[in-house]
Design an enzyme around this catalytic site. Structure first.
Site, PDB file in Angstrom:
ATOM      1  N   ASP A 238       0.844  -1.277  -0.098  1.00 15.00           N
ATOM      2  CA  ASP A 238       0.023   0.056  -0.022  1.00 15.00           C
ATOM      3  C   ASP A 238       0.760   1.430   0.005  1.00 15.00           C
ATOM      4  O   ASP A 238       0.437   2.064  -0.635  1.00 15.00           O
ATOM      5  CB  ASP A 238      -0.940   0.034   1.222  1.00 15.00           C
TER       6      ASP A 238
ATOM      7  N   GLY B  83      -7.700   0.615   8.487  1.00 10.27           N
ATOM      8  CA  GLY B  83      -7.033  -0.485   8.244  1.00 10.27           C
ATOM      9  C   GLY B  83      -5.801  -0.339   7.565  1.00 10.27           C
ATOM     10  O   GLY B  83      -5.284   0.652   7.138  1.00 10.27           O
ATOM     11  N   CYS B  84      -5.440  -1.458   7.010  1.00 10.95           N
ATOM     12  CA  CYS B  84      -3.932  -1.673   6.371  1.00 10.95           C
ATOM     13  C   CYS B  84      -4.206  -1.375   4.863  1.00 10.95           C
ATOM     14  O   CYS B  84      -4.090  -1.729   3.912  1.00 10.95           O
ATOM     15  CB  CYS B  84      -3.888  -3.012   6.063  1.00 10.95           C
ATOM     16  N   VAL B  85      -4.766   0.012   4.563  1.00  8.31           N
ATOM     17  CA  VAL B  85      -4.765   0.480   3.040  1.00  8.31           C
ATOM     18  C   VAL B  85      -4.347   1.817   3.005  1.00  8.31           C
ATOM     19  O   VAL B  85      -4.331   2.497   3.997  1.00  8.31           O
ATOM     20  CB  VAL B  85      -6.326   0.444   2.673  1.00  8.31           C
TER      21      VAL B  85
END
Lengths: 446, 102, 238
Positions: free
Chosen positions: A419, B100-102
């Site tokens: 990401d 979260g994980c983004v």
């Protein structure tokens, strides 16, 4: 749900319910500090000579050479408090040795440092002339903030999601099932095999595959690729629709009660499904926390072995369980080493062996392996919007490293790094594509 | 950022502070920042779908729904929005940052 | 004046040695007890966990050599010179045959060691006035360096006074008498040490006074890094 209360309980110090909240936070943080420095912890905190040689080991300092970003300086936000309460000179002559009292404001300063100026990548620690584990000291800072109830909001929300819904993105079970079905259908078409399906909640399989929820919600290509490779290898595997999240935001937050609960759920689900092995998807901190920290939190070893999917891919290719053609990945590929998987997780070679077998033009970035720079998105940074500008700025070091390789594709066995790298590619105009290792393997299948 | 005389505030992650101020002009401006000079018809379809879904559920839609409901191929999404559905499409659609994980 | 000299040269020396030895031992004990706890804290894969590598890490710091070769040369030569200087003092206690393998006049190095140490300490001190170190240094960091500078300054003067300016009243024989007396708990001060305004005994008193302070601070300050480096390196290698 029940464990949610555990974390709240741990923020209370018995006997001072009457105190106003900030003071209670300070007392809880001091108690956590005292527990952390029992025994050897005190030596970690005492040993730094402030030589400053750690300055340019840190990607954040390199990108922004401000003394506030210097690793020893960051650690000193915590060690100065340690000196005030736990050392002979610090108690008597605090001014001389730079010992500082802990106040609510200082907790907020520590919070800014440990969450907003450090990704817990550990590069300073492994380069320290004396061997001081600065990463550990900063992790103590995170634990102090956690018990004082000062975990940054975005991080806390993610931890809550994980505890309440079973995964950090609050994906409902039905959604998970629909997505795996949808991916099965697409995969059938792509691989031209009607028997193919993604197994869910099946008992007695060899492997339980635990993934990053991001692979369900936003980036399913890596899950699809993994399913494709497992199918090609004739693997006996399953996902769980109840416990599928390998990530552990409790670990990032410094909230060990939550971290323990998350690890326990996965270990328990593996037992319920009767698998022989747990395979973790490409997730840096998930690997580190589940593989290495988990047994300590639980106080016991797991019943079945745990490895990363890159180790499994390496095994498949080495034993010829899958046939690959490197011509299919003809573009130049480089590899980003996730700190939690490589420097702190001790896994550096399988992903390289795999990439050399499945790509035509694999180049290393410098430095690499244990000495690699953090992408800037570690330590839960991606979930904390308040530090977004610092995160992107600190990624400059990584962006320069990538640009120097001339690669078109950056492979990284970590969804969190992915990401950050996607954003770096955009912000620094790198024009690279970010892929998981398993995607490149899937691509190269014969 | 100034869009059509309105001043729009973004958080440090580049997401809108007040998603209520979103309109098509804002979307086009954010898209340029995403490296998309002109939003195509498919882009607009995706952006509006995300927007509607968010209004209803207060959540970003999973990529499965975007693909299935709009008939977009899963691999195409990442070509349309190079930052992916979360940091790319959701940002253009004026959503707050997904957790979260983004 | 004589009594001040006596206090600095005898009782204070004993006090300093006691604080130094007991304080360091106390820390050492806590270290051994704490190691068990540390093994529970440090988790992760073992990295070549053999003692030899840890020793190499602690004494040679290969990471620093790789990152900052020039500073590494400074750092390591400073510590070698420091070690040789401390070693040199042994010959002021009694004759050490091994050290005369390379023939030399006592003290070791003919004054060079002191000058090198002084230069090194000045370098470390000036570094602390520059960014980014200035902002992260505590007052104690400067005081310790200044204290060390004073010890080296007076020590060098003692040596140079005797060697270059022919102040022969205090020589090796006197030091041996004094130091072996201290070590055998039969403290005896040679007369020249305490005679007012004769020779350069005031330099000796200043040297010993500062060294006493240094020893007393040792267990409570960052000087403990000398002892901690090895267990820390060992832990990192685990």
């Amino acid at each position: 749900m029940t464990k949610r209360n555990d974390t709240h309980e741990s923020t209370e110090v018995p006997g001072d319910e009457g105190n106003p909240a900030p003071e209670r936070g300070v007392n809880a943080a001091l108690a956590e500090l005292a527990a952390s420095v029992r025994g050897f912890g005190a030596f970690q905190m005492n040993a730094c000579v402030r030589c400053g040689l750690c300055a340019d080991t840190c990607h954040i300092y390199r990108a922004e050479p401000d003394v506030a970003n210097l690793p020893a300086m960051k650690a000193s936000s915590i060690t100065s408090v340690f000196r005030r309460y736990h050392t002979f000179l610090g108690k008597r002559l605090p001014g001389l040795v730079g010992a500082r009292e802990l106040t609510a404001e200082r907790i907020d300063e520590i919070r800014d440092v440990v969450y907003g100026r450090c990704t817990s990548c550990g590069r300073c620690a492994s380069n320290c002339a004396l061997g001081v584990d600065l990463r550990h000291i900063l992790q103590v800072g995170r634990r102090m903030c956690a018990v004082a109830g000062r975990i940054p909001e975005g991080l806390q929300r993610t931890v809550d999601n994980q505890l309440e819904t079973g995964n950090q993105m609050a994906i409902p079970q039905e959604e998970f099932l629909s997505t795996t079905e949808w991916l099965s259908d697409d995969l059938k078409l792509e691989m031209g095999d009607d028997t193919l399906r993604i197994p869910v909640d099946e008992k007695g399989k060899r492997i339980l595959y635990v993934i990053n929820p991001r692979e369900v919600k936003f980036f399913p290509l890596s899950l699809m690729a993994a399913a494709g490779v497992f199918h090609a290898a004739g693997e006996s595997w399953t996902l769980s629709s109840k416990v599928f999240d390998v990530t552990n935001y409790g670990f990032f937050a410094g909230d060990e009660a939550s971290a323990r609960e998350l690890v326990r759920r996965v270990a328990e689900e593996a037992g319920a499904l009767g698998v022989e092995q747990i395979i973790l998807s490409e997730c840096g901190h998930g690997y580190r926390s589940f593989r290495w920290e988990g047994p300590r939190w639980l106080g016991r070893e797991y019943a079945v072995p745990v490895s990363s999917v890159v180790e499994l891919l390496d095994e498949y290719i080495e034993c010829g369980r899958v046939q690959v053609d490197r011509e299919k990945n003809a573009e130049r590929v480089t590899l980003h080493d996730p700190c939690n998987l490589v420097r702190l997780g001790g896994l550096s070679e399988p992903q390289r062996r795999v990439l050399r077998k499945v790509t035509l033009d694999f180049v290393e970035m410098t430095p690499n392996r244990e000495n690699n720079f953090c992408c800037g998105g570690g330590g839960g940074m991606l979930s904390m919007s308040e530090y977004g500008d610092r995160r992107v700025a600190s990624g400059k070091v990584k962006a320069d490293q990538i640009r120097a390789t001339g690669a078109k594709i950056v492979a990284t066995p970590c969804h969190n790094c992915a990401d950050q790298l996607i954003e770096l590619s955009k912000r620094y105009h790198l024009g690279v594509e970010i892929q998981a290792v398993v995607e490149l393997v899937y691509n190269a299948l014969c | 950022m100034e869009v059509d005389g309105k001043s729009i505030e973004f958080d440090k992650d580049g997401f809108m502070v007040d998603p209520g101020l979103w309109d098509e002009a804002v979307a086009a401006a954010v898209a340029v920042d995403e490296g998309i000079d002109e939003l195509s018809e498919t882009h607009w379809k995706i952006v509006k779908f995300i927007r509607e879904y968010w209004k209803e559920h207060d959540l970003a839609p999973p990529v499965r729904l975007i693909c299935k409901d709009l008939g977009v191929g899963v691999r195409d999404i990442y070509k349309l929005f190079t930052s992916g559905p979360a940091r790319g499409a959701c940002r253009v659609a004026g959503l707050p940052k997904p957790d979260g994980c983004v | 004046m004589q009594s001040v000299y006596y206090i600095v040269l005898v009782p204070m020396v004993y006090a300093a040695l006691a604080v130094f030895i007991l304080g360091t031992l106390w820390h050492g004990l806590r270290l051994i007890v704490g190691l068990k706890h540390a093994l529970r804290v440090v988790v992760g894969p073992a990295k070549n966990p053999n003692m030899l590598r840890a020793v190499c890490d602690a004494f040679l710091s290969p990471a620093t050599l790789k990152n900052h070769p020039v500073r590494w040369v400074f750092m390591v030569s400073f510590h070698i010179v420091l070690f040789l200087t401390i070693l040199g003092h042994l010959e002021l206690v009694g004759e050490v045959g091994v050290m005369q393998v390379v023939r030399h006049d006592v003290f070791l190095g003919g004054g060079i060691l002191g000058i090198l140490l002084f230069a090194g300490l000045l370098f470390f001190l000036f570094r602390r006035f520059h960014a980014p170190l200035a902002a992260m240094s505590e007052p104690g960091d400067y005081y310790l360096l200044i204290l060390l500078l004073l010890i080296v300054l007076f020590g060098s003067q003692l040596h140079l006074a005797q060697r270059l300016f022919d102040y022969s009243t205090i020589g090796v024989a006197e030091y041996r008498e004094y130091l072996s007396g201290i070590l055998t708990f039969r403290p005896a001060l040679p007369e020249v040490f305490t005679e007012d305004f004769v020779g350069h005994s005031f330099l000796l008193v200043l040297h010993v006074f500062c060294a006493n302070l240094f020893l007393m601070l040792f267990p409570w300050s960052k000087l403990m890094h000398a002892i901690l480096a090895l267990p820390l390196a060992r832990l990192r290698r685990r």
